[in-house]
Motif scaffolding. Sequence first.
Motif, PDB file in Angstrom:
ATOM      1  N   ARG A 196       2.710  -2.873  -5.930  1.00  0.00           N
ATOM      2  CA  ARG A 196       1.509  -3.375  -5.259  1.00  0.00           C
ATOM      3  C   ARG A 196       1.064  -4.719  -5.836  1.00  0.00           C
ATOM      4  NH1 ARG A 196      -3.034   1.323  -4.224  1.00  0.00           N
ATOM      5  NH2 ARG A 196      -2.157   2.159  -2.285  1.00  0.00           N
ATOM      6  N   THR A 251       3.016  -7.796  -4.812  1.00  0.00           N
ATOM      7  CA  THR A 251       3.059  -8.177  -3.409  1.00  0.00           C
ATOM      8  C   THR A 251       1.944  -9.171  -3.106  1.00  0.00           C
ATOM      9  OG1 THR A 251       3.919  -5.982  -2.857  1.00  0.00           O
ATOM     10  CG2 THR A 251       3.031  -7.307  -1.038  1.00  0.00           C
ATOM     11  N   ASN A 298      -0.058 -10.545  -0.481  1.00  0.00           N
ATOM     12  CA  ASN A 298      -0.456 -10.346   0.915  1.00  0.00           C
ATOM     13  C   ASN A 298      -0.881 -11.640   1.586  1.00  0.00           C
ATOM     14  OD1 ASN A 298      -1.428  -7.741  -0.752  1.00  0.00           O
ATOM     15  ND2 ASN A 298      -0.701  -7.118   1.274  1.00  0.00           N
ATOM     16  N   ARG A 324      -3.056 -10.372  -6.371  1.00  0.00           N
ATOM     17  CA  ARG A 324      -1.749 -10.276  -7.027  1.00  0.00           C
ATOM     18  C   ARG A 324      -1.902 -10.548  -8.512  1.00  0.00           C
ATOM     19  NH1 ARG A 324       3.516 -13.797  -7.047  1.00  0.00           N
ATOM     20  NH2 ARG A 324       5.137 -12.231  -6.766  1.00  0.00           N
ATOM     21  N   ILE A 366       9.068 -10.270   0.618  1.00  0.00           N
ATOM     22  CA  ILE A 366       8.634  -9.402  -0.475  1.00  0.00           C
ATOM     23  C   ILE A 366       9.746  -9.245  -1.509  1.00  0.00           C
ATOM     24  CG2 ILE A 366       7.945  -7.042  -1.063  1.00  0.00           C
ATOM     25  CD1 ILE A 366       6.519  -6.961   1.680  1.00  0.00           C
ATOM     26  N   GLN A 377       9.360 -12.147  -3.664  1.00  0.00           N
ATOM     27  CA  GLN A 377       8.154 -12.046  -4.483  1.00  0.00           C
ATOM     28  C   GLN A 377       8.383 -11.112  -5.664  1.00  0.00           C
ATOM     29  OE1 GLN A 377       5.058 -10.707  -1.843  1.00  0.00           O
ATOM     30  NE2 GLN A 377       4.810 -12.688  -0.826  1.00  0.00           N
ATOM     31  N   TRP A 378       9.039  -9.990  -5.403  1.00  0.00           N
ATOM     32  CA  TRP A 378       9.206  -8.988  -6.454  1.00  0.00           C
ATOM     33  C   TRP A 378      10.170  -9.427  -7.549  1.00  0.00           C
ATOM     34  CZ3 TRP A 378       9.443  -3.451  -3.889  1.00  0.00           C
ATOM     35  CH2 TRP A 378       8.182  -3.176  -3.306  1.00  0.00           C
ATOM     36  N   ILE A 419       1.754   0.572   0.234  1.00  0.00           N
ATOM     37  CA  ILE A 419       1.389  -0.837   0.099  1.00  0.00           C
ATOM     38  C   ILE A 419       0.939  -1.326   1.468  1.00  0.00           C
ATOM     39  CG2 ILE A 419       2.160  -3.172  -0.480  1.00  0.00           C
ATOM     40  CD1 ILE A 419       4.328  -1.915  -2.229  1.00  0.00           C
ATOM     41  N   LEU A 427       0.327  -4.135   3.939  1.00  0.00           N
ATOM     42  CA  LEU A 427       0.821  -5.509   4.043  1.00  0.00           C
ATOM     43  C   LEU A 427      -0.182  -6.412   4.747  1.00  0.00           C
ATOM     44  CD1 LEU A 427       4.577  -4.885   4.983  1.00  0.00           C
ATOM     45  CD2 LEU A 427       3.496  -4.986   2.716  1.00  0.00           C
TER      46      LEU A 427
END
Length: 507
Positions: free
Chosen positions: A289, A292, A294, A331, A369, A372-373, A468, A470
């Motif tokens: 979470r 991520t 958003n 984040r 994503i 991002q991760w 999660i 989005l």
Amino acid sequence: MTIKSLLTSILMAGAVFVAPAAAQELRVALPTFPSKFTPNFWGNDGAPMLYNVYETLITRDPFARPLSYKPGLAKEWKQIEPTIWELKLRENVKMHDGTIMDAEDVKYSLDPIFSGENPEYTSAWGTFHYNFDHVEIVDPLTVRIHTKREEPLFEALISLSTASITSKEHHEAIGYDQVLLKPVGTGPYKVTSLTAGERAIMERFDDYWDEKAPLEKVDFRLVPEVASRITGLANGEFDLIANIPPDQAPALQRDGIASKGVTWPMFHVWVLNQVTKPTQDLRVRQAMRLCTDNKALVDGLWGGLAHEPRAHQFEEYGEPYFMADIDYSGRDVEKAKQLLADAGYKGEPIVAQFTQNYYLYGNLAAQVIQQQWQECGLNLELQQVETIDYKNANVVPWSNPMYYPDPMGAMDVHWSSNGNYARRGTWAPSHPEWASTYETARFGTDVETRKNAYRKLLEIEQDEAGWILLYEPHEIYAMRDDISFEIPIAYRPYVLPLRAGQIRVGK
């Protein structure tokens, strides 16, 4: 060639917008299509069509705020005991098979859902109707609906499409499997031709009990590709198309094309498996979470038109249940890294499974994503499959719509102990106060008590991290510019309003 450049080339080549053969016909292109045309299958794909074919005992004013309930197939209703509601049916309501609706049809339609025993109806039971017990026939035009315990959301749940009334005689004559191909309801349109998963043709039902449908014929077709839907509208093959990305709006709003954008009260959500490694570890889920972004998804994919979620609630609840002060967004990469270190996460694959084309931007969002991760050290593996393995996939993409404007209109439909993911065993909240708090939020009869319980539920869920959120997607309808309609605010997303007084076709 991009979708926009494709459309531009068609327009510059002199494509002519062709009206339907008759002014009161409508050809609609949809990105997805239900494999089973029946109210107990209630996904996004069936919503545009089911609303126009089937009806419920109690209905809603589609455009009213606050929510207003209206007589439907029942002309009046009242609660006569804490767990018993009595409903008086309309007289002489003709169904699409020519029979007259009566109490036998109501019992035949609702009891299989209320029992929860028939696997064809299990999803509708667990999602909406698990507190209903049975229908009692008082006389041919009077029924009593019994609930297991007092039901504060009775009107909301009985006005859902899953509680639509169908023909007992029709079902018994041809059997359930054939009913899926030859559906019968009481609505203003009847299905005259159906190719499962591909096409449905509806015609005005001249014996409809209320104001007649404004269109003589509606032709729904499956057209999965965005480019094909846009091209079909441009060359006159379709009159109305759905599920268009926001970046196509400038190209659509010209040369006889109109468009209508809507940000749905619905989350695109990733459901996290709480029992399969490595997402069985709460710290890993919390890190997912926190990693991520958003806002980047909303700005990058949706051009800022989608809504960034702050908590599992919608402004459409209105007073008193929408709580604007709650904000769990944001984040935090460093905190995510620390959680992963504490969990002993070593880069094990986190498997996300997707089916093709169901959610607009769904595959692209997954790729964003995934990138991002990487910054947090999370190893997201993307798999496109024909059938999702819910037991073993760590991440499953889903949508969580608001089915009625109440906190439980979005929460209960997916996150109760009877919902699809709980029954699959992958949603298994362990917080000691989750169950009791949920109970109060769901069944409390006092508004303030329910509101406070729902606030606490949202706080507890931060410790569960079962999903999660989005974004709330922004999508566009495009159509010939002599077609106009309003988006229903009292019904679930994707309902297409084609009833009397709801759509205008022709200048």
